[in-house]
Motif scaffolding. Structure first.
Motif, mmCIF file in Angstrom:
data_model
loop_
_atom_site.group_PDB
_atom_site.id
_atom_site.type_symbol
_atom_site.label_atom_id
_atom_site.label_comp_id
_atom_site.label_asym_id
_atom_site.label_seq_id
_atom_site.Cartn_x
_atom_site.Cartn_y
_atom_site.Cartn_z
ATOM 1 N N MET A 1 -1.434 51.486 -29.536
ATOM 2 C CA MET A 1 -1.771 51.551 -28.119
ATOM 3 C C MET A 1 -3.175 50.980 -27.925
ATOM 4 O O MET A 1 -4.077 51.273 -28.699
ATOM 5 N N PRO A 2 -3.378 50.179 -26.873
ATOM 6 C CA PRO A 2 -4.702 49.592 -26.639
ATOM 7 C C PRO A 2 -5.765 50.649 -26.374
ATOM 8 O O PRO A 2 -5.466 51.746 -25.895
ATOM 9 N N ASP A 3 -6.998 50.286 -26.677
ATOM 10 C CA ASP A 3 -8.122 51.178 -26.422
ATOM 11 C C ASP A 3 -8.478 51.196 -24.936
ATOM 12 O O ASP A 3 -8.198 50.254 -24.201
ATOM 13 N N TRP A 4 -9.143 52.260 -24.528
ATOM 14 C CA TRP A 4 -9.711 52.342 -23.181
ATOM 15 C C TRP A 4 -11.015 51.566 -23.187
ATOM 16 O O TRP A 4 -11.832 51.707 -24.095
ATOM 17 N N VAL A 5 -11.222 50.744 -22.164
ATOM 18 C CA VAL A 5 -12.404 49.891 -22.054
ATOM 19 C C VAL A 5 -13.219 50.314 -20.838
ATOM 20 O O VAL A 5 -12.671 50.488 -19.744
ATOM 21 N N ASP A 6 -14.523 50.477 -21.026
ATOM 22 C CA ASP A 6 -15.416 50.849 -19.930
ATOM 23 C C ASP A 6 -15.566 49.677 -18.967
ATOM 24 O O ASP A 6 -15.830 48.547 -19.389
ATOM 25 N N VAL A 7 -15.423 49.944 -17.657
ATOM 26 C CA VAL A 7 -15.550 48.910 -16.632
ATOM 27 C C VAL A 7 -16.885 49.024 -15.908
ATOM 28 O O VAL A 7 -17.656 48.077 -15.873
ATOM 29 N N CYS A 8 -17.147 50.197 -15.312
ATOM 30 C CA CYS A 8 -18.359 50.382 -14.517
ATOM 31 C C CYS A 8 -18.453 51.846 -14.096
ATOM 32 O O CYS A 8 -17.533 52.627 -14.331
ATOM 33 N N ALA A 9 -19.553 52.191 -13.442
ATOM 34 C CA ALA A 9 -19.677 53.526 -12.852
ATOM 35 C C ALA A 9 -18.723 53.617 -11.670
ATOM 36 O O ALA A 9 -18.490 52.623 -10.969
ATOM 37 N N GLU A 10 -18.156 54.799 -11.448
ATOM 38 C CA GLU A 10 -17.166 54.927 -10.378
ATOM 39 C C GLU A 10 -17.741 54.606 -9.004
ATOM 40 O O GLU A 10 -17.022 54.118 -8.136
ATOM 41 N N ASP A 11 -19.023 54.812 -8.796
ATOM 42 C CA ASP A 11 -19.599 54.524 -7.481
ATOM 43 C C ASP A 11 -19.895 53.037 -7.270
ATOM 44 O O ASP A 11 -20.366 52.637 -6.211
ATOM 45 N N GLU A 12 -19.596 52.197 -8.262
ATOM 46 C CA GLU A 12 -19.760 50.757 -8.106
ATOM 47 C C GLU A 12 -18.588 50.105 -7.381
ATOM 48 O O GLU A 12 -18.660 48.923 -7.031
ATOM 49 N N ILE A 13 -17.511 50.862 -7.173
ATOM 50 C CA ILE A 13 -16.375 50.371 -6.389
ATOM 51 C C ILE A 13 -16.213 51.299 -5.199
ATOM 52 O O ILE A 13 -15.959 52.498 -5.367
ATOM 53 N N GLU A 14 -16.350 50.758 -4.011
ATOM 54 C CA GLU A 14 -16.141 51.542 -2.792
ATOM 55 C C GLU A 14 -14.665 51.900 -2.666
ATOM 56 O O GLU A 14 -13.796 51.210 -3.219
ATOM 57 N N GLU A 15 -14.376 52.954 -1.930
ATOM 58 C CA GLU A 15 -12.977 53.273 -1.636
ATOM 59 C C GLU A 15 -12.368 52.129 -0.838
ATOM 60 O O GLU A 15 -13.039 51.513 -0.011
ATOM 61 N N GLU A 16 -11.105 51.840 -1.120
ATOM 62 C CA GLU A 16 -10.363 50.723 -0.523
ATOM 63 C C GLU A 16 -11.057 49.387 -0.785
ATOM 64 O O GLU A 16 -11.242 48.569 0.107
ATOM 65 N N ASP A 17 -11.440 49.188 -2.060
ATOM 66 C CA ASP A 17 -12.088 47.938 -2.452
ATOM 67 C C ASP A 17 -11.606 47.518 -3.835
ATOM 68 O O ASP A 17 -10.855 48.235 -4.498
ATOM 69 N N VAL A 18 -12.057 46.352 -4.279
ATOM 70 C CA VAL A 18 -11.652 45.774 -5.559
ATOM 71 C C VAL A 18 -12.855 45.075 -6.183
ATOM 72 O O VAL A 18 -13.710 44.560 -5.477
ATOM 73 N N ILE A 19 -12.904 45.080 -7.518
ATOM 74 C CA ILE A 19 -13.898 44.287 -8.243
ATOM 75 C C ILE A 19 -13.196 43.500 -9.339
ATOM 76 O O ILE A 19 -12.111 43.864 -9.803
ATOM 77 N N ARG A 20 -13.842 42.435 -9.748
ATOM 78 C CA ARG A 20 -13.374 41.627 -10.878
ATOM 79 C C ARG A 20 -13.915 42.229 -12.160
ATOM 80 O O ARG A 20 -15.076 42.648 -12.221
ATOM 81 N N PHE A 21 -13.072 42.229 -13.204
ATOM 82 C CA PHE A 21 -13.481 42.714 -14.516
ATOM 83 C C PHE A 21 -12.942 41.749 -15.556
ATOM 84 O O PHE A 21 -11.722 41.533 -15.638
ATOM 85 N N ASP A 22 -13.828 41.132 -16.318
ATOM 86 C CA ASP A 22 -13.432 40.203 -17.376
ATOM 87 C C ASP A 22 -13.595 40.885 -18.722
ATOM 88 O O ASP A 22 -14.617 41.524 -18.982
ATOM 89 N N HIS A 23 -12.566 40.743 -19.564
ATOM 90 C CA HIS A 23 -12.600 41.373 -20.881
ATOM 91 C C HIS A 23 -11.739 40.575 -21.849
ATOM 92 O O HIS A 23 -10.578 40.267 -21.546
ATOM 93 N N ASP A 24 -12.295 40.253 -22.998
ATOM 94 C CA ASP A 24 -11.554 39.606 -24.082
ATOM 95 C C ASP A 24 -10.835 38.338 -23.604
ATOM 96 O O ASP A 24 -9.676 38.110 -23.929
ATOM 97 N N GLY A 25 -11.530 37.526 -22.795
ATOM 98 C CA GLY A 25 -10.968 36.260 -22.339
ATOM 99 C C GLY A 25 -9.976 36.366 -21.199
ATOM 100 O O GLY A 25 -9.343 35.372 -20.835
ATOM 101 N N ARG A 26 -9.824 37.552 -20.626
ATOM 102 C CA ARG A 26 -8.879 37.747 -19.523
ATOM 103 C C ARG A 26 -9.606 38.311 -18.307
ATOM 104 O O ARG A 26 -10.658 38.915 -18.438
ATOM 105 N N THR A 27 -9.004 38.108 -17.139
ATOM 106 C CA THR A 27 -9.561 38.596 -15.886
ATOM 107 C C THR A 27 -8.643 39.659 -15.297
ATOM 108 O O THR A 27 -7.427 39.458 -15.218
ATOM 109 N N PHE A 28 -9.252 40.757 -14.870
ATOM 110 C CA PHE A 28 -8.525 41.866 -14.259
ATOM 111 C C PHE A 28 -9.133 42.171 -12.897
ATOM 112 O O PHE A 28 -10.258 41.783 -12.613
ATOM 113 N N ALA A 29 -8.370 42.878 -12.086
ATOM 114 C CA ALA A 29 -8.871 43.392 -10.815
ATOM 115 C C ALA A 29 -8.761 44.910 -10.882
ATOM 116 O O ALA A 29 -7.722 45.446 -11.269
ATOM 117 N N VAL A 30 -9.853 45.597 -10.532
ATOM 118 C CA VAL A 30 -9.880 47.064 -10.568
ATOM 119 C C VAL A 30 -10.105 47.550 -9.141
ATOM 120 O O VAL A 30 -11.023 47.090 -8.460
#
Length: 103
Positions: free
Chosen positions: A1-30
């Motif tokens: 099973m993949p490991d859990w990866v730290d993205v950011c502090a929870e207050d760095e994403i407002e409610e009803e919002d999205v941020i970009r997260f790049d990890h290991d050559g891939r792009t995710f939306a959180v």
């Protein structure tokens, strides 16, 4: 099973919002919903590979900024053309004030 990866502090994403997260050559939306829960999908639209973090979040939907395709970010389902292929989704959680994703 993949490991859990730290993205950011929870207050760095407002409610009803999205941020970009790049990890290991891939792009995710959180995302954070109106209740404060967190979600994660692939970060690029399945239609033309545009960054979804530049899009608009409304309720549980992300709208692609290029052609207005829409996805349910909780399930990954494509909701509006030209997006027809669903997004992959990944587990996300908040631990000790930090957002983590399992990718």
């Amino acid at each position: 099973m993949p490991d859990w990866v730290d993205v950011c502090a929870e207050d760095e994403i407002e409610e009803e919002d999205v941020i970009r997260f790049d990890h290991d050559g891939r792009t995710f939306a959180v995302y954070r919903d109106e209740a404060g829960a967190v979600y994660c999908t692939d970060g690029l639209c399945t239609h033309e590979q545009v960054h979804l973090a530049d899009g608009l979040v409304l309720d549980d939907t992300i709208e692609c900024p290029r052609h207005n395709g829409r996805f349910n970010y909780k399930t990954g389902a494509a909701l509006r053309t030209p997006a027809c292929v669903a997004l992959a989704t990944y587990p996300a959680r908040i631990v000790a004030g930090r957002i983590e994703v399992q990718v």
